[in-house]
Design a protein around this motif. Sequence first.
Motif, PDB file in Angstrom:
ATOM      1  N   ILE A 217       0.839  -1.198   0.000  1.00 26.92           N
ATOM      2  CA  ILE A 217       0.000   0.000   0.000  1.00 26.92           C
ATOM      3  C   ILE A 217       0.876   1.251   0.000  1.00 26.92           C
ATOM      4  O   ILE A 217       0.551   2.258  -0.640  1.00 26.92           O
ATOM      5  CB  ILE A 217      -0.949  -0.019   1.217  1.00 26.92           C
ATOM      6  N   LYS A 220       1.792   2.715  -3.257  1.00 18.47           N
ATOM      7  CA  LYS A 220       0.732   3.420  -3.976  1.00 18.47           C
ATOM      8  C   LYS A 220       0.366   4.745  -3.297  1.00 18.47           C
ATOM      9  O   LYS A 220      -0.368   5.539  -3.886  1.00 18.47           O
ATOM     10  CB  LYS A 220      -0.519   2.542  -4.051  1.00 18.47           C
ATOM     11  N   ASN A 272      -4.592  10.592  -0.545  1.00 18.49           N
ATOM     12  CA  ASN A 272      -4.476   9.145  -0.728  1.00 18.49           C
ATOM     13  C   ASN A 272      -5.795   8.537  -1.197  1.00 18.49           C
ATOM     14  O   ASN A 272      -5.800   7.576  -1.971  1.00 18.49           O
ATOM     15  CB  ASN A 272      -4.038   8.487   0.586  1.00 18.49           C
ATOM     16  N   LEU A 277      -6.829   4.741  -2.743  1.00 23.37           N
ATOM     17  CA  LEU A 277      -6.828   4.002  -1.487  1.00 23.37           C
ATOM     18  C   LEU A 277      -8.142   4.230  -0.756  1.00 23.37           C
ATOM     19  O   LEU A 277      -8.826   5.243  -0.959  1.00 23.37           O
ATOM     20  CB  LEU A 277      -5.659   4.447  -0.607  1.00 23.37           C
ATOM     21  N   ASP A 281      -7.186   0.597   3.618  1.00 22.08           N
ATOM     22  CA  ASP A 281      -5.799   0.657   3.125  1.00 22.08           C
ATOM     23  C   ASP A 281      -4.969   1.636   3.954  1.00 22.08           C
ATOM     24  O   ASP A 281      -3.821   1.332   4.323  1.00 22.08           O
ATOM     25  CB  ASP A 281      -5.787   1.088   1.660  1.00 22.08           C
ATOM     26  N   LEU A 285      -1.712   0.974   6.238  1.00 18.29           N
ATOM     27  CA  LEU A 285      -0.483   1.743   6.017  1.00 18.29           C
ATOM     28  C   LEU A 285       0.045   2.317   7.338  1.00 18.29           C
ATOM     29  O   LEU A 285       1.240   2.208   7.637  1.00 18.29           O
ATOM     30  CB  LEU A 285      -0.758   2.882   5.029  1.00 18.29           C
TER      31      LEU A 285
END
Length: 295
Positions: A217, A220, A272, A277, A281, A285
């Motif tokens: 994650i 990204k 994000n 996300l 997610d 993270l």
Amino acid sequence: MAHGHKSDEKVVYVGDSRVIKKTQEQRLIPKDYSAYPGKSEAFVPNFLLKEWMVGVVVLVGILVLVMSEPAPLGYPADPKNTAFIPMPDWYFLFMYQLLKYPYTSDNYLIFGTVVLPGLLFGALLLAPFLDTGKERRFYKRPIASSLMILSLVAVSYLTYTSWAHYQAELKEKNIVPEHIKREEEMHANKGAAGGGGGKETKKAAAIVAADDPGAEIYKKATCLACHGAGLKGMPASGVPALLGIGDKLSKDQIMGVIKDGKGNMGKQYQANIDKGLNDADIDKLADWLSKQKTQ
């Protein structure tokens, strides 16, 4: 010439005995005027020699300080580093602070950088010609003494205010000055190279749980752009490393930073979400980042 004590006798002077003949060596000795009111000693060479001796002592003292304490150096200049706070040398702090006020910046920049300093230094240059009084006691020269005291108070206040504002900025933005950070890195590198001299050295941080779903994650998330794939950040640009972040912040605190931002980093939660996300997610993270510990 007189040949007796008669009152009507004519006196003829062959030479004036009141004038003392001086030798060449006596003529070269400057007069001492210190005993006469309103007078001073000869400028050349007496006064000039004293000033030169005082200047030499001060110069030697400055050279000793320069050689005993090396100048602090930061990282090479980086125009992309928006977190860097420029600071002049201490003797220019009062001028630096003066340029922060509205009447010496923006539309009045020429007044603050050219006109006002020109008036101040011009007045300093003209002071010997404007104040020609013979009185040397400061309380007998109210105008000159008042201007001197006012200048000292203004420079002291502006210098202190500038330094206090700089310290407040560092604390607010959570920034460590580059010269301090670089010195700490140099000491750490020396300690690692020398084996620590038998002392226990701090273990270098490494990525924890690299196979965790949070690691994928992270690749990204918006964090990657600044903190890098290795979580090392960019210390030269004021971006801290995320290696070992778990030793400093808990999962909830990391989530708070993502939502509210910190220092120069703005809020990252919505950014994000915009990158694809979701809440789960971002929670994973934050959980993965909290595992990044040195122990």
